[in-house]
Design an enzyme around this catalytic site. Structure first.
Site, PDB file in Angstrom:
ATOM      1  N   LYS A 122      -1.295  29.707  56.879  1.00  0.00           N
ATOM      2  CA  LYS A 122      -1.062  29.812  58.326  1.00  0.00           C
ATOM      3  C   LYS A 122      -0.127  30.994  58.505  1.00  0.00           C
ATOM      4  O   LYS A 122       1.095  30.857  58.302  1.00  0.00           O
ATOM      5  CB  LYS A 122      -0.423  28.519  58.850  1.00  0.00           C
ATOM      6  CG  LYS A 122      -0.067  28.554  60.341  1.00  0.00           C
ATOM      7  CD  LYS A 122      -1.204  28.144  61.230  1.00  0.00           C
ATOM      8  CE  LYS A 122      -0.776  28.037  62.696  1.00  0.00           C
ATOM      9  NZ  LYS A 122      -1.836  27.610  63.607  1.00  0.00           N
ATOM     10  N   VAL A 129      -7.961  23.552  70.235  1.00  0.00           N
ATOM     11  CA  VAL A 129      -9.405  23.212  70.184  1.00  0.00           C
ATOM     12  C   VAL A 129      -9.751  22.428  68.927  1.00  0.00           C
ATOM     13  O   VAL A 129     -10.867  21.921  68.795  1.00  0.00           O
ATOM     14  CB  VAL A 129     -10.301  24.469  70.235  1.00  0.00           C
ATOM     15  CG1 VAL A 129     -10.273  25.110  71.606  1.00  0.00           C
ATOM     16  CG2 VAL A 129      -9.972  25.456  69.131  1.00  0.00           C
ATOM     17  N   GLY A 130      -8.787  22.370  67.982  1.00  0.00           N
ATOM     18  CA  GLY A 130      -9.054  21.620  66.773  1.00  0.00           C
ATOM     19  C   GLY A 130      -9.142  22.452  65.512  1.00  0.00           C
ATOM     20  O   GLY A 130      -9.701  22.023  64.511  1.00  0.00           O
ATOM     21  N   GLY A 146     -14.548  21.007  67.527  1.00  0.00           N
ATOM     22  CA  GLY A 146     -13.319  20.407  66.999  1.00  0.00           C
ATOM     23  C   GLY A 146     -13.138  18.942  67.339  1.00  0.00           C
ATOM     24  O   GLY A 146     -12.492  18.202  66.606  1.00  0.00           O
ATOM     25  N   VAL A 192      -7.464  20.574  62.590  1.00  0.00           N
ATOM     26  CA  VAL A 192      -8.262  19.441  62.122  1.00  0.00           C
ATOM     27  C   VAL A 192      -9.489  19.949  61.364  1.00  0.00           C
ATOM     28  O   VAL A 192      -9.860  19.435  60.314  1.00  0.00           O
ATOM     29  CB  VAL A 192      -8.663  18.559  63.320  1.00  0.00           C
ATOM     30  CG1 VAL A 192      -9.523  17.386  62.875  1.00  0.00           C
ATOM     31  CG2 VAL A 192      -7.435  18.033  64.040  1.00  0.00           C
ATOM     32  N   ALA A 222      -3.619  31.458  65.063  1.00  0.00           N
ATOM     33  CA  ALA A 222      -2.815  30.797  66.097  1.00  0.00           C
ATOM     34  C   ALA A 222      -3.519  31.033  67.421  1.00  0.00           C
ATOM     35  O   ALA A 222      -3.766  32.185  67.801  1.00  0.00           O
ATOM     36  CB  ALA A 222      -1.407  31.389  66.139  1.00  0.00           C
ATOM     37  N   GLY A 223      -3.882  29.976  68.089  1.00  0.00           N
ATOM     38  CA  GLY A 223      -4.616  30.153  69.338  1.00  0.00           C
ATOM     39  C   GLY A 223      -6.001  30.731  69.082  1.00  0.00           C
ATOM     40  O   GLY A 223      -6.619  30.489  68.039  1.00  0.00           O
ATOM     41  N   ASP A 261       1.315  22.903  61.527  1.00  0.00           N
ATOM     42  CA  ASP A 261      -0.095  22.633  61.223  1.00  0.00           C
ATOM     43  C   ASP A 261      -0.311  22.321  59.752  1.00  0.00           C
ATOM     44  O   ASP A 261      -1.123  21.461  59.398  1.00  0.00           O
ATOM     45  CB  ASP A 261      -0.935  23.866  61.609  1.00  0.00           C
ATOM     46  CG  ASP A 261      -1.077  24.011  63.109  1.00  0.00           C
ATOM     47  OD1 ASP A 261      -1.670  25.010  63.545  1.00  0.00           O
ATOM     48  OD2 ASP A 261      -0.601  23.132  63.851  1.00  0.00           O
TER      49      ASP A 261
HETATM   50  N1  LIG Z   1     -11.225  15.827  66.186  1.00  0.00           N
HETATM   51  C1  LIG Z   1      -9.969  15.492  66.543  1.00  0.00           C
HETATM   52  N2  LIG Z   1      -9.525  14.237  66.413  1.00  0.00           N
HETATM   53  C2  LIG Z   1      -8.257  13.912  66.795  1.00  0.00           C
HETATM   54  N3  LIG Z   1      -7.388  14.743  67.322  1.00  0.00           N
HETATM   55  C3  LIG Z   1      -7.800  16.006  67.474  1.00  0.00           C
HETATM   56  C4  LIG Z   1      -9.085  16.462  67.098  1.00  0.00           C
HETATM   57  N4  LIG Z   1      -9.167  17.784  67.372  1.00  0.00           N
HETATM   58  C5  LIG Z   1      -7.992  18.119  67.903  1.00  0.00           C
HETATM   59  N5  LIG Z   1      -7.168  17.064  67.965  1.00  0.00           N
HETATM   60  C6  LIG Z   1      -5.804  17.000  68.469  1.00  0.00           C
HETATM   61  O1  LIG Z   1      -5.654  17.978  69.460  1.00  0.00           O
HETATM   62  C7  LIG Z   1      -4.415  18.665  69.259  1.00  0.00           C
HETATM   63  C8  LIG Z   1      -4.733  20.123  68.992  1.00  0.00           C
HETATM   64  O2  LIG Z   1      -5.557  20.214  67.846  1.00  0.00           O
HETATM   65  P1  LIG Z   1      -5.218  21.303  66.771  1.00  0.00           P
HETATM   66  O3  LIG Z   1      -3.773  21.231  66.382  1.00  0.00           O
HETATM   67  O4  LIG Z   1      -6.207  21.196  65.677  1.00  0.00           O
HETATM   68  O5  LIG Z   1      -5.452  22.629  67.646  1.00  0.00           O
HETATM   69  P2  LIG Z   1      -5.364  24.097  67.108  1.00  0.00           P
HETATM   70  O6  LIG Z   1      -6.569  24.795  67.599  1.00  0.00           O
HETATM   71  O7  LIG Z   1      -5.108  24.058  65.641  1.00  0.00           O
HETATM   72  O8  LIG Z   1      -4.055  24.678  67.867  1.00  0.00           O
HETATM   73  P3  LIG Z   1      -3.129  25.908  67.424  1.00  0.00           P
HETATM   74  O9  LIG Z   1      -3.664  27.099  68.144  1.00  0.00           O
HETATM   75  O10 LIG Z   1      -1.770  25.484  67.885  1.00  0.00           O
HETATM   76  O11 LIG Z   1      -3.180  26.037  65.934  1.00  0.00           O
HETATM   77  C9  LIG Z   1      -3.716  18.027  68.076  1.00  0.00           C
HETATM   78  O12 LIG Z   1      -2.808  17.029  68.539  1.00  0.00           O
HETATM   79  C10 LIG Z   1      -4.839  17.360  67.339  1.00  0.00           C
HETATM   80  O13 LIG Z   1      -4.426  16.204  66.628  1.00  0.00           O
HETATM   81  C1  LIG Z   2       1.733  27.168  70.651  1.00  0.00           C
HETATM   82  C2  LIG Z   2       0.255  27.003  70.295  1.00  0.00           C
HETATM   83  N1  LIG Z   2       0.075  25.679  69.709  1.00  0.00           N
HETATM   84  C3  LIG Z   2      -0.213  28.080  69.346  1.00  0.00           C
HETATM   85  N2  LIG Z   2       0.528  27.989  68.090  1.00  0.00           N
HETATM   86  C4  LIG Z   2      -0.083  29.479  69.898  1.00  0.00           C
HETATM   87  C5  LIG Z   2      -1.076  29.705  70.991  1.00  0.00           C
HETATM   88  C6  LIG Z   2      -0.966  31.082  71.606  1.00  0.00           C
HETATM   89  C7  LIG Z   2      -1.948  31.252  72.761  1.00  0.00           C
HETATM   90  C8  LIG Z   2      -1.726  32.552  73.511  1.00  0.00           C
HETATM   91  C9  LIG Z   2      -2.755  32.716  74.639  1.00  0.00           C
HETATM   92  O1  LIG Z   2      -3.987  32.814  74.345  1.00  0.00           O
HETATM   93  O2  LIG Z   2      -2.381  32.622  75.816  1.00  0.00           O
HETATM   94 MG   LIG Z   3      -3.533  24.601  64.580  1.00  0.00          MG
END
Ligand SMILES: Nc1ncnc2c1ncn2[C@@H]1O[C@H](COP(=O)(O)OP(=O)(O)OP(=O)(O)O)[C@@H](O)[C@H]1O
Ligand SMILES: C[C@H](N)[C@H](N)CCCCCC(=O)O
Ligand SMILES: [Mg+2]
Length: 243
Positions: free
Chosen positions: A37, A13-14, A171, A17, A112-113, A50
């Site tokens: 993290k 979801v971002g 995000g 970022v 995470a997630g 990340d």
């Molecule tokens: N505002 C944004 N601009 C550009 N790319 C984005 C943006 N928000 C999210 N993304 C892209 O979407 C993907 C997922 O975003 P992000 O890694 O921030 O998710 P997350 O919630 O941190 O996931 P996780 O649970 O794995 O930590 C990434 O490739 C990221 O670059």
């Molecule tokens: C792999 C991913 N980018 C995250 N690091 C982990 C997300 C776990 C999600 C589990 C769930 O809600 O089903």
């Molecule tokens: Mg992340």
């Protein structure tokens, strides 16, 4: 000092970022910033995770702490079991964050997630980490249809554990928001009961550091009281498509 937990309504979801934006904003305000993290999954030991992305966006002065890494792109407890590596322990995570917090003005902790994803032994979650630290959380949410329920559920889970929620950050805010996305700007604070702190424009994560920092300062802010630093409360920044 201050700890702020960055959770989300789901994975992708971002959060990363948004964490980078908060870190960039705090660094620009002259603060000593660290990002922790606790559990990175879905990456091999030699691959960037990340935190590498946060350093790329927020700059080299942000200190980074990763506590565990598991190769399978799964919830950390499941990924740990499948890898044979040790599961994280709640108290050890809390103690590690406290040590980081002793050395910094602001320590951001990215989950995470989503908020109830199990991070380690006995199924502890980021809610348990925030509660143990008495740290508030921000929730990173999607912009479109479906986000109201997910955001309300996430904030409710925090509230149920007496974890303060400082607000919601979208995000990835689209360049041309549709009807639901436009309505969500008013509905998100209404249904969650917490402020909309700002929106990161979609594509922000692909900017270079200078452009990202400029954007971060305009798009997100952390409400006064979360830390010793006070950043102007953004009700809705221009990036959310409203003046
Ligand atoms: N505002 C944004 N601009 C550009 N790319 C984005 C943006 N928000 C999210 N993304 C892209 O979407 C993907 C997922 O975003 P992000 O890694 O921030 O998710 P997350 O919630 O941190 O996931 P996780 O649970 O794995 O930590 C990434 O490739 C990221 O670059
Ligand atoms: C792999 C991913 N980018 C995250 N690091 C982990 C997300 C776990 C999600 C589990 C769930 O809600 O089903
Ligand atoms: Mg992340």
């Amino acid at each position: 000092m201050s700890v702020l937990v960055v959770t989300g309504t789901s994975t992708d979801v971002g959060k990363t970022v948004a964490t980078a934006a908060l870190a960039a904003d705090a660094r620009a305000a002259g603060l000593r910033v660290a990002v922790c993290k606790p559990a990175q999954t879905g990456v091999t030991d030699d691959a960037p995770g990340d935190l590498r992305e946060i350093r790329r966006l927020a700059g080299p002065d942000v200190d980074l702490v990763e506590l565990a890494r598991y190769p399978d792109p799964l919830a950390p407890d499941t990924a740990a079991r499948r890898s044979g590596r040790p599961l994280l322990d709640l108290q050890a995570v809390v103690d590690a964050i406290r040590r980081v917090d002793d050395e910094h003005d602001l320590t951001l902790v990215e989950g995470a997630g989503g908020v109830l994803v199990r991070l380690g032994a006995e199924g502890f979650t980021l809610v348990d980490v925030a509660a143990a630290l008495a740290a508030p959380a921000v929730v990173v949410a999607a912009a479109g249809l479906g986000t109201l329920n997910h955001s309300a559920l996430t904030v409710a889970a925090l509230r149920a554990a007496d974890v303060a929620c400082a607000g919601v950050i979208v995000g990835a805010w689209p360049e041309e928001p549709d009807l639901a996305e436009r309505c969500n700007l008013d509905d998100l604070p209404e249904v969650t009961g917490v402020p909309l702190l700002g929106c990161l424009p979609a594509g922000a994560g692909r900017l270079d550091r200078a452009a990202f920092t400029t954007l971060a300062r305009r798009c997100v802010s952390v409400p006064a009281g979360v830390s010793r630093w006070t950043v102007s409360q953004s009700t809705r920044s221009a990036s959310c498509g409203t003046s």
